[in-house]
Every structure is written in structure tokens, then in C-alpha cells.
Design a protein around this motif. Structure first.
Motif, PDB file in Angstrom:
ATOM      1  N   THR A 153       0.843  -1.200   0.000  1.00 51.09           N
ATOM      2  CA  THR A 153       0.000   0.000   0.000  1.00 51.09           C
ATOM      3  C   THR A 153       0.874   1.245   0.000  1.00 51.09           C
ATOM      4  N   HIS A 154       0.690   2.101  -0.996  1.00 56.21           N
ATOM      5  CA  HIS A 154       1.427   3.356  -1.055  1.00 56.21           C
ATOM      6  C   HIS A 154       0.890   4.277   0.036  1.00 56.21           C
ATOM      7  N   VAL A 155       1.780   4.721   0.933  1.00 54.86           N
ATOM      8  CA  VAL A 155       1.343   5.453   2.117  1.00 54.86           C
ATOM      9  C   VAL A 155       0.670   6.774   1.752  1.00 54.86           C
ATOM     10  N   THR A 157      -0.739   7.948  -1.146  1.00 52.76           N
ATOM     11  CA  THR A 157      -1.937   7.949  -2.004  1.00 52.76           C
ATOM     12  C   THR A 157      -2.954   6.893  -1.621  1.00 52.76           C
ATOM     13  N   GLY A 158      -2.535   5.878  -0.843  1.00 58.75           N
ATOM     14  CA  GLY A 158      -3.432   4.778  -0.509  1.00 58.75           C
ATOM     15  C   GLY A 158      -3.660   3.828  -1.663  1.00 58.75           C
ATOM     16  N   ARG A 159      -2.862   3.948  -2.716  1.00 60.97           N
ATOM     17  CA  ARG A 159      -3.048   3.091  -3.886  1.00 60.97           C
ATOM     18  C   ARG A 159      -2.260   1.792  -3.747  1.00 60.97           C
ATOM     19  N   TYR A 193       5.890   2.654   1.675  1.00 62.23           N
ATOM     20  CA  TYR A 193       4.839   1.643   1.578  1.00 62.23           C
ATOM     21  C   TYR A 193       4.559   0.992   2.922  1.00 62.23           C
ATOM     22  N   TRP A 194       3.279   0.577   3.064  1.00 58.59           N
ATOM     23  CA  TRP A 194       2.825  -0.234   4.182  1.00 58.59           C
ATOM     24  C   TRP A 194       2.319  -1.574   3.660  1.00 58.59           C
ATOM     25  N   PHE A 198      -4.214  -3.833   3.443  1.00 53.31           N
ATOM     26  CA  PHE A 198      -5.237  -2.809   3.592  1.00 53.31           C
ATOM     27  C   PHE A 198      -6.092  -2.654   2.340  1.00 53.31           C
ATOM     28  N   ILE A 199      -5.515  -2.903   1.172  1.00 57.45           N
ATOM     29  CA  ILE A 199      -6.294  -2.745  -0.063  1.00 57.45           C
ATOM     30  C   ILE A 199      -6.139  -3.904  -1.032  1.00 57.45           C
ATOM     31  N   THR A 244     -11.647  -6.169   7.559  1.00 53.76           N
ATOM     32  CA  THR A 244     -10.759  -5.303   6.783  1.00 53.76           C
ATOM     33  C   THR A 244      -9.852  -6.110   5.876  1.00 53.76           C
TER      34      THR A 244
END
Length: 349
Positions: A153-155, A157-159, A193-194, A198-199, A244
Motif C-alpha cells: 500500500t502506497h502510504v 496515495t493509498g493506492r 509503503y505499508w 489494507f487494499i 478489513t
């Protein structure tokens, strides 16, 4: 006898990934299958890379050895940590959770007040040493045995970011497993990144677009259905964690089901759009009594418990569904992912 080609999508879940290890061990043992591609997040990504490295070095048996070596190293890395081992009360109660472990209780409390940048300013991460010891990234980047895609997960942008096997390196594996309450964000190519959970836990689309196989097997670690209302703060937190971590899978499964229905109804050209057969290997009963804390448990007894449960789940699935590979979907699409036909239809209006 020609082998049936499949792709695998591996969920993340920390130590619960030892269940996936058991599933992969059984699938690799079965000489009727060929693994074309794998997607994975966090522990799922680690398992995927171990499989790819083993297949590159010596085929299925080598892949089984790589998986075992990796999980043995994870155990060794946490062997003497109070954060990764149960306390006497949990052991006495014969539970693999660590809610009564002094180390976990202290960490859980402090992590709600301090960030990892404050508690661990030097960014010490035992997982880094395990990855460096177990994986040969130069070998992996030149491998043609199977395709691998890791989710992060890109911190800012959340993408979603997908790392493919040609760009694998240490930072990619650290990024896919970077829980922001435990680890500092990981920089890859100048971006932070995380954890990908999450996505994308995990994602299917790389297997759809880049692999020829029409069969995707999801290895699911997070329970989809629970029959008991969570009422304590701990139960609510654990259930939110499960929901989640399943959210992206539910969305993609619904979309796949919707497209498949359109193809089967003749509304889309099956010669232009890939029709998928979706499968799931899971055992929700195994995880009903396990909460978030057990995802940090690195005791070998726990790993072997999950490993054996995973092997059994895969064995049951193979006996029941092997003949359906290449023929039809065996995943419980409506029961676990889509819902009733009215819910399914309303979602796309």
C-alpha cells in the motif's frame, strides 16, 4: 499425464501463514498440479517467494524445503522474544493466543500511545535478517519457473502497488509485510509503503491478465463468517481486523462473479474475455478461536499445528475438487462473497 495448471492467491496473516505453508506443501506434493503464478500479501508474499525460489532451484520438492526453512527461521527469530511467545496463563488454558502474555500486553498498550518511530527509532526488524538469509533475489529476478506478484500500500496515495518477480528485492518483501503500528514505513524506489493487506489481501488481477491459467485458488486465512456477535473490545477489534483483511477479496470476487454471469448469459464475448474458475482452500474452524494476537505467535508448536491443519484442508479440497479444475468454479461465491442475487444485482446498478 499432463498436469493441471493453476494460479494461487495467498492471503496474509502473520504467523497464520503457517496454515498456508501446510496447504502449499500438500499441493506441491501432488504431482498433478503445475503452479503458473502466485500473488501474495505479507506472509502470503513470503510463502509465494519461497515457492518460486524452490521451483527455480529444484522443482516441487525444493519448494517444500524452502518453505520449511523459512518458517523455521521465523521461529528462531522470535524464539526468545516475550512478544512472540505465550505467557503461562495462555499455555495453561491451552490457547495459542497471547492476550495474557506480559510481553504482548505491554506491547499492545504501548503501541496505542507510541508509534514505531518512537518505540523503535533504529528500525530494528528481525524479519529483515530472515529474508536476507533465506532468499536469493538475483536468482528470483532471473527465474522463469513461475510468476510472483507482491501487494503493498502506497502510504501517501493509498493506492495499490504490485511488485513482480523481475523487480524483487529485500525492500519489496519488507513493504508487503509492513504493519504501520509495528514497523516504520518501507521505502522502495523513493516511495513509502505499508502492508498490502489494507487494499489487496491479496489481489487477483495480475493472475487474470498475466497468466494463461483460468483457475485461481485463493488460500484464505481470515474467517469470512462468524456466528457469534463480538461484544468485548478485544472481540470487536479482532472481527474488524478480519473484515478489513477480507474486504478487497470480497470486492474482487463479486466483480469476477458478475463478469462470469455475463459471459455465461452470452452478454459478453467469451472469446474476448477470460472466463475464470475460482476456488478456495480454507478451514474457518481453525481460526474461530484465534485472534489478532496469535498472528505474532512464533512458537514451533503453533506453526506445526497450523501446518498440519493446512495440509489436511488441502488434502480434503483435492479429493473433492481436483476433477473440477479447468471445468467449473468450486468456491462458495454466493455464500461467502456475493450474497443473494438481489444484493449482487443491486451492487452493479
Amino acid at each position: 499425464m499432463s498436469k493441471k495448471r493453476v494460479s494461487l492467491a495467498l492471503q496474509g496473516g502473520g504467523s497464520h501463514g503457517a496454515f498456508t505453508w501446510g496447504i502449499l506443501d500438500r499441493l506441491l506434493e501432488d504431482n498433478r498440479l503445475e503452479i503458473e503464478g502466485l500473488t501474495g500479501t505479507s506472509a502470503g508474499g513470503m510463502n509465494a517467494v519461497a515457492v518460486a525460489q524452490g521451483l527455480t532451484r529444484g522443482g516441487p520438492e525444493a519448494a517444500r524445503s524452502e518453505l520449511k526453512n523459512f518458517w523455521q527461521e521465523i521461529h528462531s527469530a522470535g524464539k526468545y522474544s516475550s512478544l512472540n511467545n505465550r505467557g503461562p496463563i495462555d499455555k495453561m488454558m491451552n490457547k495459542f493466543t497471547m492476550y495474557n502474555s506480559p510481553g504482548f500486553m505491554m506491547f499492545d498498550y504501548l503501541s496505542r500511545i507510541f508509534s514505531p518511530y518512537e518505540m523503535n527509532p533504529l528500525g530494528i526488524d528481525p524479519l529483515k535478517d530472515v529474508i536476507e538469509k533465506n532468499f536469493d533475489f538475483e536468482l528470483l529476478r532471473t527465474s522463469s519457473q513461475c510468476k510472483v506478484y507482491l501487494c503493498a500500500t502506497h502510504v501517501f496515495t493509498g493506492r495499490l502497488r504490485i511488485f513482480n518477480i523481475k523487480e524483487l528485492r529485500l525492500e519489496c518483501l519488507l513493504a508487503t509485510a509492513c504493519l504501520p503500528t509495528i514497523h516504520n514505513a518501507v521505502m522502495v524506489d523513493g516511495e513509502y509503503y505499508w502492508d498490502g493487506g489494507f487494499i489487496g489481501n491479496p489481489v487477483f488481477f495480475p493472475l487474470i491478465y498475466d497468466c494463461e491459467s483460468s483457475d485461481i485458488i485463493l488460500v484464505q486465512l481470515n474467517p469470512t463468517v462468524r456466528n457469534k456477535l463480538p461484544t468485548t473490545a478485544r472481540e470487536i477489534g479482532d472481527r474488524l481486523n478480519e473484515i478489513t483483511n477480507n474486504a478487497s477479496v470480497v470486492r474482487e470476487m463479486r466483480a469476477i462473479s458478475f463478469i462470469t454471469d455475463l459471459i455465461d448469459q452470452g452478454m459478453l464475448d467469451k472469446n474476448k474475455i477470460k472466463r475464470l474458475n475460482m476456488h478456495v482452500i480454507e478451514d474457518e474452524a481453525v481460526f474461530q478461536e484465534l485472534g489478532w494476537s496469535s498472528k505474532l505467535n512464533t512458537e514451533w508448536d503453533f506453526f506445526m499445528y497450523l501446518f498440519e491443519k493446512g495440509r489436511h484442508a488441502a488434502d480434503v479440497w483435492l479429493k473433492k475438487n481436483f476433477d473440477s479444475i479447468g471445468v467449473r468454479t468450486t468456491a462458495p461465491m454466493r455464500e461467502h462473497f456475493v450474497g443473494s442475487k438481489w444484493q449482487h444485482r443491486d451492487e452493479h446498478l
